[in-house]
Design a protein around this motif. Structure first.
Motif, mmCIF file in Angstrom:
data_model
loop_
_atom_site.group_PDB
_atom_site.id
_atom_site.type_symbol
_atom_site.label_atom_id
_atom_site.label_comp_id
_atom_site.label_asym_id
_atom_site.label_seq_id
_atom_site.Cartn_x
_atom_site.Cartn_y
_atom_site.Cartn_z
ATOM 1 N N CYS A 11 0.828 -1.217 0.000
ATOM 2 C CA CYS A 11 0.000 0.000 0.000
ATOM 3 C C CYS A 11 0.860 1.265 0.000
ATOM 4 O O CYS A 11 0.330 2.371 0.024
ATOM 5 N N GLY A 12 2.190 1.108 0.016
ATOM 6 C CA GLY A 12 3.072 2.268 -0.044
ATOM 7 C C GLY A 12 3.221 3.027 1.256
ATOM 8 O O GLY A 12 3.574 4.203 1.248
ATOM 9 N N ALA A 13 2.963 2.376 2.385
ATOM 10 C CA ALA A 13 3.063 3.055 3.682
ATOM 11 C C ALA A 13 4.488 3.505 4.000
ATOM 12 O O ALA A 13 4.690 4.502 4.681
ATOM 13 N N ALA A 51 10.744 -4.900 9.968
ATOM 14 C CA ALA A 51 10.003 -4.396 8.813
ATOM 15 C C ALA A 51 8.858 -5.329 8.451
ATOM 16 O O ALA A 51 7.752 -4.881 8.139
ATOM 17 N N VAL A 52 9.099 -6.627 8.525
ATOM 18 C CA VAL A 52 8.036 -7.610 8.279
ATOM 19 C C VAL A 52 6.912 -7.412 9.291
ATOM 20 O O VAL A 52 5.732 -7.403 8.938
ATOM 21 N N PRO A 56 1.872 -3.010 7.180
ATOM 22 C CA PRO A 56 0.425 -3.074 7.404
ATOM 23 C C PRO A 56 -0.315 -4.053 6.495
ATOM 24 O O PRO A 56 -1.442 -4.438 6.798
ATOM 25 N N THR A 57 0.304 -4.468 5.396
ATOM 26 C CA THR A 57 -0.373 -5.377 4.466
ATOM 27 C C THR A 57 0.301 -6.742 4.357
ATOM 28 O O THR A 57 -0.050 -7.520 3.477
ATOM 29 N N SER A 58 1.253 -7.017 5.230
ATOM 30 C CA SER A 58 1.983 -8.302 5.211
ATOM 31 C C SER A 58 2.550 -8.610 3.831
ATOM 32 O O SER A 58 2.490 -9.741 3.355
ATOM 33 N N THR A 59 3.104 -7.608 3.223
ATOM 34 C CA THR A 59 3.675 -7.713 1.882
ATOM 35 C C THR A 59 5.036 -8.392 1.875
ATOM 36 O O THR A 59 5.395 -9.059 0.922
#
Length: 67
Positions: A11-13, A51-52, A56-59
């Motif tokens: 999501c680019g957070a 970072a993982v 927020p999106t578990s990317t």
């Protein structure tokens, strides 16, 4: 450690970049995560795991691999 991302989930957070800027960056046009170092050295593993955790999106995912 091998780092992978699912770009379509990002999501680019930018949380990953704040936590591990040596490993992650963002594309200028849309903010999607870029992996700068998919096999970071051991001294960066803690930051990558953080970072993982904060993504927020578990990317981001990591796999333990033998060197």
């Amino acid at each position: 450690m091998k780092v992978t991302v699912e770009e379509d989930r990002c999501c680019g957070a930018g949380s990953c970049v704040l936590v591990a800027p040596e490993v992650f960056d963002q594309r200028e046009d849309d903010g999607i995560v870029l992996v700068l170092d998919e096999r970071p050295p051991a001294e960066r593993h803690r930051a990558v795991r953080e970072a993982v955790a904060v993504c927020p999106t578990s990317t981001i995912s990591v796999a333990e691999v033998a060197r």
